[in-house]
Write an enzyme that holds these catalytic residues in place. Structure first.
Site, PDB file in Angstrom:
ATOM      1  N   GLU A 187     -42.267 -33.948   1.330  1.00 15.68           N
ATOM      2  CA  GLU A 187     -43.375 -33.444   0.517  1.00 15.68           C
ATOM      3  C   GLU A 187     -43.735 -34.436  -0.594  1.00 15.68           C
ATOM      4  OE1 GLU A 187     -40.674 -31.888   1.451  1.00 15.68           O
ATOM      5  OE2 GLU A 187     -41.047 -29.813   2.007  1.00 15.68           O
ATOM      6  N   ASN A 208     -39.442 -37.825   4.883  1.00 12.67           N
ATOM      7  CA  ASN A 208     -38.416 -38.079   3.878  1.00 12.67           C
ATOM      8  C   ASN A 208     -37.956 -39.539   3.928  1.00 12.67           C
ATOM      9  OD1 ASN A 208     -37.189 -37.314   6.332  1.00 12.67           O
ATOM     10  ND2 ASN A 208     -35.352 -36.534   5.341  1.00 12.67           N
ATOM     11  N   CYS A 266     -38.157 -27.157   0.191  1.00  9.57           N
ATOM     12  CA  CYS A 266     -37.130 -26.815  -0.801  1.00  9.57           C
ATOM     13  C   CYS A 266     -37.814 -26.342  -2.090  1.00  9.57           C
ATOM     14  CB  CYS A 266     -36.207 -28.007  -1.060  1.00  9.57           C
ATOM     15  SG  CYS A 266     -36.946 -29.330  -2.033  1.00  9.57           S
ATOM     16  N   GLU A 293     -34.808 -41.627   2.367  1.00 11.95           N
ATOM     17  CA  GLU A 293     -33.542 -41.519   1.630  1.00 11.95           C
ATOM     18  C   GLU A 293     -33.148 -42.849   0.999  1.00 11.95           C
ATOM     19  OE1 GLU A 293     -30.845 -39.617   4.389  1.00 11.95           O
ATOM     20  OE2 GLU A 293     -31.858 -37.702   4.106  1.00 11.95           O
TER      21      GLU A 293
HETATM   22  N1  THU Z   1     -35.847 -32.521   2.851  1.00 10.81           N
HETATM   23  C1  THU Z   1     -37.198 -32.688   2.838  1.00 10.81           C
HETATM   24  O1  THU Z   1     -37.716 -33.775   3.125  1.00 10.81           O
HETATM   25  N2  THU Z   1     -37.970 -31.635   2.483  1.00 10.81           N
HETATM   26  C2  THU Z   1     -37.492 -30.382   2.191  1.00 10.81           C
HETATM   27  O2  THU Z   1     -38.252 -29.522   1.774  1.00 10.81           O
HETATM   28  C3  THU Z   1     -36.069 -30.080   2.436  1.00 10.81           C
HETATM   29  C4  THU Z   1     -35.178 -31.275   2.527  1.00 10.81           C
HETATM   30  C5  THU Z   1     -34.998 -33.678   3.182  1.00 10.81           C
HETATM   31  C6  THU Z   1     -34.252 -34.246   2.011  1.00 10.81           C
HETATM   32  C7  THU Z   1     -33.125 -34.994   2.703  1.00 10.81           C
HETATM   33  O3  THU Z   1     -33.593 -36.304   3.036  1.00 10.81           O
HETATM   34  C8  THU Z   1     -32.896 -34.205   3.983  1.00 10.81           C
HETATM   35  O4  THU Z   1     -34.016 -33.337   4.132  1.00 10.81           O
HETATM   36  C9  THU Z   1     -31.627 -33.364   3.977  1.00 10.81           C
HETATM   37  O5  THU Z   1     -31.597 -32.530   2.874  1.00 10.81           O
END
Ligand code: THU
Length: 137
Positions: free
Chosen positions: A60, A47, A91, A49
């Site tokens: 993903e 991830n 998610c 941000e």
């Molecule tokens: N996150 C993911 O990278 N993938 C998911 O399927 C669930 C959530 C990340 C997004 C955000 O940077 C952090 O988890 C907290 O929600």
């Protein structure tokens, strides 16, 4: 490919390595994802941000970018971890993202065992839906 043929431990190692490269200063919730492509390569994502919170990318998202950038193909197996290296479910949005990139029957290591992409996204809207509409015209 059957669940027994997948090297889940190699996928887990790649997901953990990717998670360690996450940029998650706002949520402090690093995520790593890894997948086996139908040509045998393993790809990964983390991830990323953003100060504009809603713009942040899930692991993903960067994995699918990596898929395309390194030659395309379809995903046959997928694993995802949280900051402790434990299994994390993609998610809802990312299930849709993975569906587009998946081979039929793609396997996911989930919190309730190995499941197919069709099981975690039932009655999915996808490329074949659009093809079916186009064929009616
Ligand atoms: N996150 C993911 O990278 N993938 C998911 O399927 C669930 C959530 C990340 C997004 C955000 O940077 C952090 O988890 C907290 O929600």
């Amino acid at each position: 490919m059957s669940a027994e043929e997948i090297d889940w431990s190699a996928l887990r190692d790649a997901a953990v390595e990717a998670m360690q490269r996450a940029y998650a200063p706002y949520s402090e919730f690093p995520v790593g994802a890894a997948a086996l492509v139908d040509d045998g390569r393993i790809i990964a994502g983390c991830n990323v941000e953003n100060a504009s919170y809603g713009v942040g990318l899930c692991a993903e998202c960067t994995l699918v970018g990596q898929l395309q950038l390194t030659g395309g193909g379809k995903l046959v197996a997928f694993d995802c971890v949280d900051g402790r290296g434990n299994t994390l479910m993609p998610c809802g949005r990312c299930r849709q993202l993975l569906f587009e990139a998946s081979a039929p029957g793609m396997l996911l290591n989930t919190v309730s065992g190995v499941k197919t992409i069709e099981e975690v996204l039932p009655d999915a809207f996808g490329p074949r839906t659009l093809e079916a509409y186009a064929a009616q015209e």
